[in-house]
Design a protein around this motif. Sequence first.
Motif, mmCIF file in Angstrom:
data_model
loop_
_atom_site.group_PDB
_atom_site.id
_atom_site.type_symbol
_atom_site.label_atom_id
_atom_site.label_comp_id
_atom_site.label_asym_id
_atom_site.label_seq_id
_atom_site.Cartn_x
_atom_site.Cartn_y
_atom_site.Cartn_z
ATOM 1 N N ASN A 40 -18.998 -27.479 -20.174
ATOM 2 C CA ASN A 40 -19.499 -28.745 -20.090
ATOM 3 C C ASN A 40 -20.061 -29.156 -21.725
ATOM 4 N N ALA A 41 -20.462 -28.322 -22.319
ATOM 5 C CA ALA A 41 -20.764 -28.234 -23.660
ATOM 6 C C ALA A 41 -19.405 -28.812 -24.512
ATOM 7 N N TRP A 42 -18.485 -28.071 -24.288
ATOM 8 C CA TRP A 42 -17.325 -28.259 -25.178
ATOM 9 C C TRP A 42 -16.919 -29.785 -24.717
ATOM 10 N N ALA B 188 -17.142 -23.575 -2.452
ATOM 11 C CA ALA B 188 -16.173 -23.688 -1.412
ATOM 12 C C ALA B 188 -15.611 -24.955 -1.414
ATOM 13 N N VAL B 189 -15.895 -26.156 -2.023
ATOM 14 C CA VAL B 189 -15.384 -27.241 -2.047
ATOM 15 C C VAL B 189 -14.225 -27.410 -3.222
ATOM 16 N N VAL B 190 -14.564 -26.979 -4.443
ATOM 17 C CA VAL B 190 -13.603 -27.098 -5.401
ATOM 18 C C VAL B 190 -12.751 -25.791 -5.681
ATOM 19 N N GLY B 191 -13.191 -24.641 -5.261
ATOM 20 C CA GLY B 191 -12.518 -23.529 -5.443
ATOM 21 C C GLY B 191 -12.977 -22.556 -6.518
ATOM 22 N N SER B 192 -13.122 -21.357 -6.460
ATOM 23 C CA SER B 192 -13.800 -20.562 -7.645
ATOM 24 C C SER B 192 -13.334 -20.806 -9.109
ATOM 25 N N ASP B 193 -11.832 -21.030 -9.046
ATOM 26 C CA ASP B 193 -11.351 -21.261 -10.264
ATOM 27 C C ASP B 193 -11.653 -22.638 -11.049
ATOM 28 N N ASN B 194 -12.162 -23.353 -10.296
ATOM 29 C CA ASN B 194 -12.531 -24.842 -10.731
ATOM 30 C C ASN B 194 -13.930 -25.125 -10.946
ATOM 31 N N VAL B 195 -14.778 -24.017 -10.927
ATOM 32 C CA VAL B 195 -16.209 -24.286 -11.019
ATOM 33 C C VAL B 195 -16.564 -24.520 -12.421
ATOM 34 N N ARG B 196 -17.048 -25.624 -12.961
ATOM 35 C CA ARG B 196 -17.568 -25.860 -14.420
ATOM 36 C C ARG B 196 -18.434 -24.827 -14.722
ATOM 37 N N THR B 197 -18.467 -24.352 -15.960
ATOM 38 C CA THR B 197 -19.585 -23.503 -16.577
ATOM 39 C C THR B 197 -20.379 -24.468 -17.549
ATOM 40 N N ALA B 198 -21.339 -23.879 -18.107
ATOM 41 C CA ALA B 198 -22.131 -24.656 -19.069
ATOM 42 C C ALA B 198 -21.397 -24.733 -20.490
ATOM 43 N N ARG B 199 -20.611 -23.809 -20.697
ATOM 44 C CA ARG B 199 -19.626 -23.782 -21.975
ATOM 45 C C ARG B 199 -18.686 -24.851 -21.856
ATOM 46 N N ALA C 3 -16.379 -35.391 -26.560
ATOM 47 C CA ALA C 3 -16.527 -36.854 -26.317
ATOM 48 C C ALA C 3 -17.437 -37.429 -27.433
ATOM 49 N N ASP C 4 -18.247 -36.833 -27.809
ATOM 50 C CA ASP C 4 -19.153 -37.037 -29.308
ATOM 51 C C ASP C 4 -18.144 -37.442 -30.255
ATOM 52 N N ARG C 5 -17.142 -36.468 -30.606
ATOM 53 C CA ARG C 5 -15.945 -36.472 -31.638
ATOM 54 C C ARG C 5 -15.241 -37.817 -31.588
ATOM 55 N N ALA C 6 -14.778 -38.197 -30.335
ATOM 56 C CA ALA C 6 -14.210 -39.453 -29.890
ATOM 57 C C ALA C 6 -15.075 -40.479 -30.063
ATOM 58 N N ARG C 7 -16.174 -40.592 -29.861
ATOM 59 C CA ARG C 7 -17.048 -41.757 -30.030
ATOM 60 C C ARG C 7 -17.338 -41.987 -31.483
ATOM 61 N N ALA C 8 -17.310 -40.831 -32.299
ATOM 62 C CA ALA C 8 -17.552 -41.113 -33.719
ATOM 63 C C ALA C 8 -16.256 -41.284 -34.228
#
Length: 76
Positions: free
Chosen positions: A32-34, A19-30, A39-44
Amino acid sequence: MSRVLVSVAAEVANGVQRAVVGSDNVRTARENAWDAIQADRARAAARVETARAVAAMLASAPAGNRRTAPLTGARR
């Protein structure tokens, strides 16, 4: 009873997020993992660049200005 409560709470949280961000903007586990992988690659890459910069500074420093002992927490 607790499993039912957790399930209902998860469904409510999911509904509020949609309801807040809309159905198209809901984050998935995939997604989040990507993002975590990126972020890990950028830190490395930043660590490698920092190591190269430090090595270049040490290589260009006059011999009298170099520390020969490793940096530690012990004070003398």
